[in-house]
Design a protein around this motif. Sequence first.
Motif, PDB file in Angstrom:
ATOM      1  N   HIS A 170       3.690  21.261  -5.604  1.00  0.00           N
ATOM      2  CA  HIS A 170       3.064  22.454  -6.201  1.00  0.00           C
ATOM      3  C   HIS A 170       1.585  22.254  -6.474  1.00  0.00           C
ATOM      4  N   ARG A 171       0.904  23.381  -6.599  1.00  0.00           N
ATOM      5  CA  ARG A 171      -0.480  23.359  -7.094  1.00  0.00           C
ATOM      6  C   ARG A 171      -0.430  22.847  -8.534  1.00  0.00           C
ATOM      7  N   THR A 172      -1.275  21.857  -8.839  1.00  0.00           N
ATOM      8  CA  THR A 172      -1.228  21.229 -10.160  1.00  0.00           C
ATOM      9  C   THR A 172      -2.593  21.334 -10.826  1.00  0.00           C
ATOM     10  N   GLU A 173      -2.625  21.826 -12.028  1.00  0.00           N
ATOM     11  CA  GLU A 173      -3.906  21.920 -12.734  1.00  0.00           C
ATOM     12  C   GLU A 173      -4.279  20.560 -13.305  1.00  0.00           C
ATOM     13  N   VAL A 174      -5.568  20.312 -13.351  1.00  0.00           N
ATOM     14  CA  VAL A 174      -6.062  19.019 -13.849  1.00  0.00           C
ATOM     15  C   VAL A 174      -6.394  19.162 -15.327  1.00  0.00           C
ATOM     16  N   ALA A 175      -5.824  18.273 -16.125  1.00  0.00           N
ATOM     17  CA  ALA A 175      -6.086  18.343 -17.575  1.00  0.00           C
ATOM     18  C   ALA A 175      -7.078  17.255 -17.955  1.00  0.00           C
ATOM     19  N   ALA A 204      -6.800  11.984  -9.705  1.00  0.00           N
ATOM     20  CA  ALA A 204      -5.887  11.290  -8.780  1.00  0.00           C
ATOM     21  C   ALA A 204      -4.452  11.388  -9.298  1.00  0.00           C
ATOM     22  N   GLN A 205      -4.278  11.259 -10.606  1.00  0.00           N
ATOM     23  CA  GLN A 205      -2.917  11.353 -11.161  1.00  0.00           C
ATOM     24  C   GLN A 205      -2.344  12.761 -10.998  1.00  0.00           C
ATOM     25  N   ALA A 206      -3.210  13.768 -11.127  1.00  0.00           N
ATOM     26  CA  ALA A 206      -2.742  15.144 -10.897  1.00  0.00           C
ATOM     27  C   ALA A 206      -2.309  15.278  -9.434  1.00  0.00           C
ATOM     28  N   CYS A 207      -3.037  14.612  -8.527  1.00  0.00           N
ATOM     29  CA  CYS A 207      -2.653  14.643  -7.108  1.00  0.00           C
ATOM     30  C   CYS A 207      -1.289  13.965  -6.909  1.00  0.00           C
ATOM     31  N   HIS A 208      -1.050  12.886  -7.624  1.00  0.00           N
ATOM     32  CA  HIS A 208       0.260  12.215  -7.517  1.00  0.00           C
ATOM     33  C   HIS A 208       1.374  13.181  -7.926  1.00  0.00           C
ATOM     34  N   GLN A 209       1.111  13.898  -8.999  1.00  0.00           N
ATOM     35  CA  GLN A 209       2.101  14.879  -9.469  1.00  0.00           C
ATOM     36  C   GLN A 209       2.330  15.929  -8.389  1.00  0.00           C
ATOM     37  N   ALA A 210       1.236  16.416  -7.816  1.00  0.00           N
ATOM     38  CA  ALA A 210       1.338  17.456  -6.784  1.00  0.00           C
ATOM     39  C   ALA A 210       2.042  16.919  -5.542  1.00  0.00           C
ATOM     40  N   LEU A 211       1.803  15.645  -5.244  1.00  0.00           N
ATOM     41  CA  LEU A 211       2.459  15.007  -4.095  1.00  0.00           C
ATOM     42  C   LEU A 211       3.972  15.075  -4.263  1.00  0.00           C
ATOM     43  N   PHE A 261       0.865  -1.184   0.000  1.00  0.00           N
ATOM     44  CA  PHE A 261       0.000   0.000   0.000  1.00  0.00           C
ATOM     45  C   PHE A 261       0.902   1.234   0.000  1.00  0.00           C
ATOM     46  N   THR A 262       0.901   1.952  -1.125  1.00  0.00           N
ATOM     47  CA  THR A 262       1.845   3.062  -1.294  1.00  0.00           C
ATOM     48  C   THR A 262       1.195   4.400  -0.929  1.00  0.00           C
ATOM     49  N   THR A 263       2.046   5.416  -0.847  1.00  0.00           N
ATOM     50  CA  THR A 263       1.531   6.768  -0.574  1.00  0.00           C
ATOM     51  C   THR A 263       0.592   7.201  -1.703  1.00  0.00           C
ATOM     52  N   GLU A 264       0.931   6.834  -2.942  1.00  0.00           N
ATOM     53  CA  GLU A 264       0.070   7.186  -4.077  1.00  0.00           C
ATOM     54  C   GLU A 264      -1.324   6.553  -3.910  1.00  0.00           C
ATOM     55  N   MET A 265      -1.334   5.339  -3.363  1.00  0.00           N
ATOM     56  CA  MET A 265      -2.633   4.664  -3.195  1.00  0.00           C
ATOM     57  C   MET A 265      -3.509   5.346  -2.142  1.00  0.00           C
ATOM     58  N   MET A 266      -2.885   6.101  -1.247  1.00  0.00           N
ATOM     59  CA  MET A 266      -3.711   6.862  -0.300  1.00  0.00           C
ATOM     60  C   MET A 266      -4.615   7.830  -1.066  1.00  0.00           C
ATOM     61  N   VAL A 319      -5.022  16.494   1.178  1.00  0.00           N
ATOM     62  CA  VAL A 319      -5.261  16.727  -0.254  1.00  0.00           C
ATOM     63  C   VAL A 319      -6.229  17.904  -0.377  1.00  0.00           C
ATOM     64  N   VAL A 320      -5.896  18.863  -1.206  1.00  0.00           N
ATOM     65  CA  VAL A 320      -6.793  20.010  -1.395  1.00  0.00           C
ATOM     66  C   VAL A 320      -7.260  20.037  -2.855  1.00  0.00           C
ATOM     67  N   LEU A 321      -8.569  19.997  -3.009  1.00  0.00           N
ATOM     68  CA  LEU A 321      -9.158  19.997  -4.351  1.00  0.00           C
ATOM     69  C   LEU A 321      -9.823  21.351  -4.581  1.00  0.00           C
ATOM     70  N   GLU A 322      -9.628  21.893  -5.759  1.00  0.00           N
ATOM     71  CA  GLU A 322     -10.184  23.203  -6.081  1.00  0.00           C
ATOM     72  C   GLU A 322     -11.135  23.008  -7.258  1.00  0.00           C
ATOM     73  N   THR A 323     -12.402  23.322  -7.083  1.00  0.00           N
ATOM     74  CA  THR A 323     -13.328  23.096  -8.200  1.00  0.00           C
ATOM     75  C   THR A 323     -13.240  24.245  -9.203  1.00  0.00           C
ATOM     76  N   ALA A 324     -13.824  24.007 -10.370  1.00  0.00           N
ATOM     77  CA  ALA A 324     -13.793  25.035 -11.424  1.00  0.00           C
ATOM     78  C   ALA A 324     -14.442  26.320 -10.933  1.00  0.00           C
ATOM     79  N   GLY A 325     -15.427  26.180 -10.039  1.00  0.00           N
ATOM     80  CA  GLY A 325     -16.121  27.372  -9.537  1.00  0.00           C
ATOM     81  C   GLY A 325     -15.474  27.952  -8.290  1.00  0.00           C
ATOM     82  N   GLY A 326     -14.337  27.415  -7.859  1.00  0.00           N
ATOM     83  CA  GLY A 326     -13.601  28.008  -6.735  1.00  0.00           C
ATOM     84  C   GLY A 326     -13.921  27.437  -5.361  1.00  0.00           C
TER      85      GLY A 326
END
Length: 462
Positions: free
Chosen positions: A442-447, A431-438, A284-289, A333-340
């Motif tokens: 940095h704050r990472t935009e989701v594509a 989730a992959q964007a979160c891995h990148q941010a981990l 069970f890895t940190t990414e899996m969290m 983990v901090v998620l930012e929606t399109a509407g802020g």
Amino acid sequence: MAPPEAAAAMTRCGSCAAFGKLARERGLGRHLHHPQPASRLLRRRPVLLLSRGRSIGYYATEQITRDELTGLMAGDGELEQLSHELEAMGGAAADAAQVLGEEVQEPGIPRRPAPGERAAMTVRVGVIGTGMMGGDHIRRISQVLSGGAVTAVSDADSGRAAQVAAGLPGARVHPAGQELITDSAVDAVVVTSWGPAHEQYVLAAIAAGKPVFCEKPLATTAEACQRIVAAEQAAGRRLVQVGFMRRYDAGYRALKAAVAAGEIGPPLLMHCVHRNAAVPPYGFTTEMMISDSAVHEIDLVRWLFGEEVAAVRVLKPRRSSRGAAGLHDPLLVVLETAGGILVDVEVFVNATYGYDIRGEIVGEHGTVALADGGRTVLKHGGRRGDAVPADWRERFGAAFDTELQDWLTSVAAGRCTGPGSWDGLAATVIAQACHQALHSGHRTEVALPARPEFYARPGGPA
Ligand code: NAD
Ligand code: ISE
């Protein structure tokens, strides 16, 4: 009961698998032999040739002539040509037409209902992966829910599959998941193997034209999810439901209803806690969290607020000594929606004391939160307390029941209504964007790619 050779003729000619194979070999696509959706055909005429793989496999209850059979494919030159070729294959189409009045019933396998018996239909389910979740879903399909029966199982650990099958009268054990998917005694598939194996089974179920319920994650990479989304679109109809069971939880549904009714005003923030008592010390890895645990909050945010997640951040507090070496537990983990809207999720997977799930939405003029606590309060020795669930099976038991019942009912009706492969793809991309941010800090935009029209209708319960 149809004689075996008649049944074989019907399978050869009338099944989506055989038709689909031929159509694919001729480069015609998968479902072209159904010029119209099954439901429209049903309304139009009482006597039908519907393929098992196409939806839930009704057989016609009256005889149908070769011309009628060909007529069902009318309007598409290539399909008509295909049907003529089938007829040329030893008159299989005509043979099948002659036996369509019979029902094929295999020993120990629930009977396939005729069209008029739709409400009482039993969906014959094959389960791939008979571990903890597979076992729990098998129990609920067999003992708790209505309209389903587990008729086949498969697991990489064949001993485990055999052990589970021993408790299921008439169920078959398949050495390979692919075989289970094409088993004629399986109408729909549940995938509860580990995440990296999901893609192959979901793709095979789509190829066989069978509805598939896949536990989260849909697949472990965005590319794999894209392949599923592409295959489903090529198949021409939604077949995939992803196991985001929190959408079916009474508490979360109440939160969504409160927000939708404007009870707290426009939502600004959400605070979430996601704590497991423990996770396995190996593997069970940190990414899996994020991709295994916080993926539930990732899906919830999209569903609760009807907004995509636009950017993410992952913060690393001091790590607990309880986790395995190399596991950075907990995370924020901090998620930012399109509407802020900002959503913070504490993910702590070795919290030791139990399974603790919390959520509070803060609006402009009020808040709404999941209620904390169990069904009883114990007062003893000058203290007051209640039980903490051991794991998700206890905390979300009712949600799992509702989710799977909804799936069975939808499958029986030839629909697919729950969270789908687009939701699975979105969750994995985030989730992959979160891995990148981990890793970057940095704050990472989701594509997230643009949602195709095919998935325009939002999935999941209202
Ligand atoms: P588990 O390890 O208990 O069971 C997985 C089973 O899959 C094992 O029996 C294993 O032998 C089998 N398996 C592995 N690879 C396979 C393959 N290639 N083909 C066939 N079988 C294979 O794990 P679990 O906890 O039951 O998790 C299963 C799935 O359910 C995972 O995707 C997990 O993320 C998901 N899950 C969802 C929830 C939820 O809350 N919705 C909770 C737990 C697990
Ligand atoms: C597990 O796989 C689940 O999906 C549970 O719902 C989640 O709470 C847990 O953290 C995961 O490990």
